[in-house]
Structures are given as structure tokens and as C-alpha cells.
Design an enzyme around this catalytic site. Sequence first.
Site, mmCIF file in Angstrom:
data_model
loop_
_atom_site.group_PDB
_atom_site.id
_atom_site.type_symbol
_atom_site.label_atom_id
_atom_site.label_comp_id
_atom_site.label_asym_id
_atom_site.label_seq_id
_atom_site.Cartn_x
_atom_site.Cartn_y
_atom_site.Cartn_z
ATOM 1 N N ILE A 1 -69.909 58.725 7.483
ATOM 2 C CA ILE A 1 -69.960 57.697 6.684
ATOM 3 C C ILE A 1 -70.520 56.762 8.031
ATOM 4 C CG2 ILE A 1 -69.071 55.726 5.592
ATOM 5 C CD1 ILE A 1 -67.026 57.704 4.305
ATOM 6 N N TYR B 1 -58.738 55.962 5.442
ATOM 7 C CA TYR B 1 -59.599 55.540 6.493
ATOM 8 C C TYR B 1 -58.785 55.364 7.715
ATOM 9 C CZ TYR B 1 -63.410 52.650 8.783
ATOM 10 O OH TYR B 1 -64.141 51.774 9.543
ATOM 11 N N LYS C 1 -62.110 59.428 6.022
ATOM 12 C CA LYS C 1 -62.954 58.725 7.072
ATOM 13 C C LYS C 1 -62.300 58.741 8.454
ATOM 14 C CE LYS C 1 -66.006 54.961 8.358
ATOM 15 N NZ LYS C 1 -66.711 53.685 8.093
#
Length: 298
Positions: free
Chosen positions: A210, A142, A170
Site C-alpha cells: 500500500i 496498520y 499494512k
Amino acid sequence: MPQQQPSPDTPDFSGFWVALVTPFRDGAVDHTALAALVRRLADDGVTGFVPCGSTGEAAALDETEQLAVLDTVLGAAGGLPVVMGISGYHLGKATAWARRLSERPLAGLLVAAPHYVRPSQAGLLEWFHAIADASSVPVLVYDIPYRTGVSIARETLLALAEHPRIRGIKDCGGDMAKTRAVIADGRLQVLTGEDHQIFGTMAEGGVGAIAASGNVQTRRFVQLVKLLAANRLAEARAEWQALQPLVELLFAEPNPGPVKALLAHAGEMRDELRSPMTRASDSLRERLVALDARLNRP
């Protein structure tokens, strides 16, 4: 640009994943509302769920609450995959937490860079390698420097791609050149975590998103991602242009306040957050409700 394709022996994280909100009722997690939300999102066609990220107010949940949230999501997901969020800055606690979470039937872990401490790139490599070593499920990196205070460099991401359990990213890094380089490298699946970049990232070859916005108008976001994955850009552009004003309003005030306001208006949960997060303003709520109503018209 062709979209990244996983090899037969690696997991596939492509598609539209929802960064779940965590409903509250009188200060406690509202598990009934959470389960109902997950079931509705599953019926609306999402790929999977990501609980306990920033949208889920994970920083305000203790470990017992996070496990309870995860178990509720797993129980309501109907077999759809679940990726659990992890954040922090204490490596020993993070690796122990990764081991504990890996005991659940997860599709993966979404691991943020350590916040507050702002390590070097070498320190980031150690952080992600240690957590990936501790995990028995795949890891998504992330990259969200505006929350962690540190950006994961292109070279660091490409080095992390060598780890057998690190399978994707992400991407909230804000650097399209870096995004393109990771897509071109092909070893990590790239999912955007910036909702306003869904169209651009997927058009460049990313595999999905996402998204916090997907808690609402879910079917339209699912359709958008399907159109983009099929390279039907003209149809996707029309869908995206309709959704863009909603995305803009949902992030006009700190997430997840606006998303929860819209979900509360629909009767799916209370409009309640944990301090220091606050409810959306009345004026923004009115604008969101009006726009959502227009999007619901045939």
C-alpha cells in the site's frame, strides 16, 4: 519463501494498492481532480485504493469531508476495491465510525493503533477487537509506530490473527523479524506500507504494498509488484533499482508534499496541502521533475 495465499473463504488483499492523496483547491477538497486521479490509476492497473490515510491528510479532514472523499473514490474506482483508513484514540468514536463506514461497499478498513495515548499490548488487543467487532467488512491492521507512538508486538499481531475479520497488516513497523514471523504464521496477509521495503518484504513472502509512491510512475510500480509476485526476481530487481531514487526523493520531505508536487507538475491537481502540512521545497520539486522525466524516457 512462498507467498501467503488466502483460503477460499477469505478476501485477498494481494497486489499493488495506492495510498491516495487528497487534492485541494482553494482550501476545499477538489473532487473533480480526485475522481480523475482514481480513474487514471485504475487505467494504470492498480489493485485498489486506500483513501483517508496519512497520505490523504485524513487528520485534516472532518467526517463529512472523509465520507465525501470516500464516495468520490467509490464512484470513480470502476469496481476496483477500496479500503478506507481509520485512525484516532477515542474507542467509542472509532467503533461508531467503523459501523458507519461499513454501510459503504468497502473491501475493508485500514485501522491504525490509537495515537497519542500509547496503550499497553492488552489495550491494543481491546482496540482492534472492538473495531473489528463493530465492522461488517474485513480489517487490515496498520502498524506504524513512528506515527502512533506505540508498536504492535509480534505476539499481539498473532493474537489478532485469530479474529475472523482481521485479515492482514499494512506493515510500517520497522522490525523485519516481526514481519517474517507474521509471514511465516500465514494467517495475516502482509502488505508493506514502507515504500522503500516493497522489494524486500515481497521477496520474503509478503503479498504486496500500500504505497504513496504509486500515485506517480504507477505502471512501473504495478509491474514491479507483478514481477515480485511471479518470483521473477532478476527482472523485478532491475525495475526496483530504477524506482528506488524516486522513492527516496518522494520521502525526502514530509509526505504527501513531494507526491503532490509531482502530480501538480503533471497538471493533475493543485500543489496544495492543509496546514500544518506544507508544499515540497522548490529544490526538491526540481529534482523530482527531472527524475520523473528520466523515468518516462523509453
